[in-house]
Write a protein that holds these residues in place. Structure first.
Motif, mmCIF file in Angstrom:
data_model
loop_
_atom_site.group_PDB
_atom_site.id
_atom_site.type_symbol
_atom_site.label_atom_id
_atom_site.label_comp_id
_atom_site.label_asym_id
_atom_site.label_seq_id
_atom_site.Cartn_x
_atom_site.Cartn_y
_atom_site.Cartn_z
ATOM 1 N N ASP A 146 0.860 -1.184 0.000
ATOM 2 C CA ASP A 146 0.000 0.000 0.000
ATOM 3 C C ASP A 146 0.899 1.237 0.000
ATOM 4 O O ASP A 146 2.108 1.144 -0.223
ATOM 5 N N GLU A 147 0.319 2.395 0.261
ATOM 6 C CA GLU A 147 1.094 3.638 0.183
ATOM 7 C C GLU A 147 2.161 3.731 1.267
ATOM 8 O O GLU A 147 3.143 4.459 1.115
ATOM 9 N N LYS A 148 1.991 2.992 2.351
ATOM 10 C CA LYS A 148 2.900 3.153 3.484
ATOM 11 C C LYS A 148 3.912 2.028 3.627
ATOM 12 O O LYS A 148 5.041 2.249 4.058
ATOM 13 N N GLN A 149 3.520 0.806 3.257
ATOM 14 C CA GLN A 149 4.405 -0.317 3.572
ATOM 15 C C GLN A 149 4.129 -1.541 2.711
ATOM 16 O O GLN A 149 3.063 -1.672 2.086
ATOM 17 N N LEU A 150 5.134 -2.412 2.711
ATOM 18 C CA LEU A 150 5.004 -3.739 2.137
ATOM 19 C C LEU A 150 4.700 -4.695 3.280
ATOM 20 O O LEU A 150 5.393 -4.687 4.301
ATOM 21 N N GLN A 151 3.657 -5.516 3.134
ATOM 22 C CA GLN A 151 3.251 -6.431 4.192
ATOM 23 C C GLN A 151 3.343 -7.872 3.710
ATOM 24 O O GLN A 151 2.969 -8.192 2.586
ATOM 25 N N LEU A 152 3.861 -8.731 4.591
ATOM 26 C CA LEU A 152 3.946 -10.158 4.320
ATOM 27 C C LEU A 152 3.160 -10.899 5.380
ATOM 28 O O LEU A 152 3.362 -10.679 6.579
ATOM 29 N N GLY A 153 2.267 -11.760 4.951
ATOM 30 C CA GLY A 153 1.460 -12.540 5.885
ATOM 31 C C GLY A 153 1.276 -13.957 5.389
ATOM 32 O O GLY A 153 1.532 -14.272 4.221
ATOM 33 N N GLY A 154 0.828 -14.830 6.276
ATOM 34 C CA GLY A 154 0.645 -16.231 5.929
ATOM 35 C C GLY A 154 -0.710 -16.497 5.299
ATOM 36 O O GLY A 154 -1.702 -15.836 5.614
ATOM 37 N N VAL A 155 -0.737 -17.484 4.407
ATOM 38 C CA VAL A 155 -1.969 -17.900 3.740
ATOM 39 C C VAL A 155 -2.034 -19.420 3.770
ATOM 40 O O VAL A 155 -1.065 -20.098 3.415
ATOM 41 N N LEU A 156 -3.179 -19.955 4.197
ATOM 42 C CA LEU A 156 -3.414 -21.395 4.156
ATOM 43 C C LEU A 156 -4.326 -21.687 2.973
ATOM 44 O O LEU A 156 -5.461 -21.218 2.927
ATOM 45 N N HIS A 157 -3.815 -22.466 2.029
ATOM 46 C CA HIS A 157 -4.596 -22.843 0.843
ATOM 47 C C HIS A 157 -5.253 -24.186 1.136
ATOM 48 O O HIS A 157 -4.601 -25.231 1.117
ATOM 49 N N ILE A 158 -6.549 -24.155 1.429
ATOM 50 C CA ILE A 158 -7.231 -25.346 1.908
ATOM 51 C C ILE A 158 -8.634 -25.422 1.331
ATOM 52 O O ILE A 158 -9.373 -24.417 1.330
ATOM 53 N N ASP A 159 -8.984 -26.560 0.792
ATOM 54 C CA ASP A 159 -10.314 -26.836 0.252
ATOM 55 C C ASP A 159 -10.783 -25.746 -0.711
ATOM 56 O O ASP A 159 -11.933 -25.298 -0.662
ATOM 57 N N GLY A 160 -9.881 -25.312 -1.590
ATOM 58 C CA GLY A 160 -10.237 -24.324 -2.593
ATOM 59 C C GLY A 160 -10.303 -22.902 -2.084
ATOM 60 O O GLY A 160 -10.692 -22.000 -2.839
ATOM 61 N N GLN A 161 -9.947 -22.661 -0.833
ATOM 62 C CA GLN A 161 -9.982 -21.320 -0.275
ATOM 63 C C GLN A 161 -8.587 -20.890 0.155
ATOM 64 O O GLN A 161 -7.737 -21.712 0.487
ATOM 65 N N ASP A 162 -8.369 -19.572 0.153
ATOM 66 C CA ASP A 162 -7.132 -18.985 0.653
ATOM 67 C C ASP A 162 -7.461 -18.250 1.955
ATOM 68 O O ASP A 162 -8.056 -17.166 1.932
ATOM 69 N N LEU A 163 -7.084 -18.859 3.070
ATOM 70 C CA LEU A 163 -7.370 -18.273 4.382
ATOM 71 C C LEU A 163 -6.196 -17.415 4.812
ATOM 72 O O LEU A 163 -5.082 -17.916 5.019
ATOM 73 N N LEU A 164 -6.434 -16.104 4.955
ATOM 74 C CA LEU A 164 -5.391 -15.198 5.425
ATOM 75 C C LEU A 164 -5.217 -15.395 6.924
ATOM 76 O O LEU A 164 -6.191 -15.370 7.686
ATOM 77 N N LEU A 165 -3.986 -15.580 7.352
ATOM 78 C CA LEU A 165 -3.705 -15.917 8.739
ATOM 79 C C LEU A 165 -3.051 -14.739 9.464
ATOM 80 O O LEU A 165 -2.191 -14.057 8.916
ATOM 81 N N ASP A 166 -3.474 -14.549 10.704
ATOM 82 C CA ASP A 166 -2.810 -13.590 11.584
ATOM 83 C C ASP A 166 -2.822 -14.178 12.984
ATOM 84 O O ASP A 166 -3.139 -15.347 13.189
ATOM 85 N N ALA A 167 -2.462 -13.356 13.973
ATOM 86 C CA ALA A 167 -2.340 -13.856 15.346
ATOM 87 C C ALA A 167 -3.658 -14.373 15.898
ATOM 88 O O ALA A 167 -3.675 -15.211 16.806
ATOM 89 N N ASP A 168 -4.795 -13.896 15.353
ATOM 90 C CA ASP A 168 -6.102 -14.294 15.874
ATOM 91 C C ASP A 168 -6.798 -15.350 15.021
ATOM 92 O O ASP A 168 -7.965 -15.668 15.270
#
Length: 364
Positions: A146-168
């Motif tokens: 985005d305009e402020k930063q580059l962000q890297l996060g985890g993604v679980l590719h499961i049952d045809g879906q991409d679940l974005l993962l964070d601490a919660d």
């Protein structure tokens, strides 16, 4: 009999007080935010799922009075025995829950398939929640800008879906061979074998779920320093076409030659040379182990071909070499120039390379 699942959240104090046992023997995953527990259940005469006297430690003998199907009872004893790796040998007295996070054997997946054949339902502590075994899943990292930063996060590719993962995100790994995730809509817990063994770096990421944020002003430095290591440890993908991630530079062979000159008993020079090889990855410190096995095999083959051609003996393992006496002449005059010509090799010389001249006539 049925296998009951519950995803524990260490921040849910009410859940912990109601469901967690009070034993004191620690589990390796006790400090994780989320853990997936399972335990045996049985239907009572009213058709309700109850625990009764069933515990993982007493499953083999405290079953008097229960009308258990022999095939189902045998399945549960095998399920428990396969879980008891080095991490789970010490069950607490009358242990309630066995945690899938520590289930070391990948025989878990055929066992779960067999449970359905034996009529063993997978149930939750909540009637409205469903437990599903889905197709193999995979983990990757996603980069967004985005305009402020580059962000890297985890993604679980499961049952045809991409679940974005964070601490919660209620999700975790099952040893090095599977994943689990709890969804809100639909209200389900999914379990999936992994498409390939889960790397240690991926399991560590799941432990703290740390997101990487790089300010825009530091992105170029990030791509030169930390990015090569991350991109080789993780399947790193861009979230959009606007963000083009740099191509990784291929590994190379660093050949280090150390020259030494001693004097023999007659005061004459005696030259020697030591040749060492190391496969290196641009931007990756040597102590951070990353591998591109196919590329490394090509590097070894190229060096091996040089040795085959000039010595008749290959060097497919990039073993170190020592030359002294007349062999130094062959090394400096033939082998070293051929090695220098390899495009994927960088030469580092320590000391002074000896110079040998071919005599065209005998000295008078």
């Amino acid at each position: 009999m049925g296998l009951q699942f519950m995803l524990f959240d260490s921040k849910n104090t009410t859940q912990q007080q109601q469901w967690m046992p009070t034993g004191t023997i620690p589990h390796p995953t006790r400090n994780k935010r989320f853990r997936l527990g399972v335990r045996p259940m049985v239907r009572n005469t009213e058709g309700r799922w109850v625990r009764g006297q069933l515990r993982w430690t007493t499953l083999g003998f405290k079953t008097y009075g229960w009308n258990l199907l022999r095939s189902q009872h045998h399945w549960f004893t095998r399920f428990a025995s396969m879980a008891r790796s080095d991490t789970q040998l010490q069950f607490k007295v009358d242990e309630d829950w066995l945690f899938m996070d520590e289930y070391a054997s990948d025989l878990l997946w055929p066992l779960l398939d067999q449970a359905q054949e034996l009529g063993i339902p997978l149930i939750s502590t909540r009637n409205e929640q469903r437990i599903r075994i889905v197709d193999p899943a995979a983990f990757s990292m996603r980069a967004s800008l985005d305009e402020k930063q580059l962000q890297l996060g985890g993604v679980l590719h499961i049952d045809g879906q991409d679940l974005l993962l964070d601490a919660d995100s209620p999700s975790g790994v099952i040893a090095d061979h599977g994943f689990y995730a709890q969804l809100g809509q639909p209200d389900e817990i999914w379990l999936a074998p992994s498409t390939e063994p889960i790397a240690e770096a991926h399991r560590r990421w799941y432990a703290d779920r740390r997101q990487v944020a790089v300010p825009v002003a530091e992105i170029n430095d990030f791509f030169e320093s930390a990015y090569p290591r991350l991109a080789r440890r993780f399947d790193l993908r861009s979230a959009s076409e606007e963000l083009q991630l740099p191509a990784l530079k291929p590994p190379f062979v660093q050949a280090t030659v150390t020259y030494k000159r001693d004097l023999n008993e007659k005061g004459e020079p005696n030259d020697s040379a030591t040749l060492d090889f190391q496969v290196r990855y641009p931007g990756v410190p040597d102590h951070h182990e990353v591998y591109d096995f196919e590329a490394e095999e090509e590097l070894r083959a190229a060096v091996d071909e040089v040795f085959q051609e000039h010595t008749g003996n290959g060097n497919p393992d990039l073993a170190p070499k020592f030359y002294s006496g007349e062999s130094v002449i062959t090394f400096v005059s033939e082998i070293l120039p051929a090695i220098e010509q390899l495009p994927m090799l960088k030469l580092l010389e320590k000391g002074t390379r000896p110079v040998f001249r071919q005599l065209r006539e005998l000295p008078s």
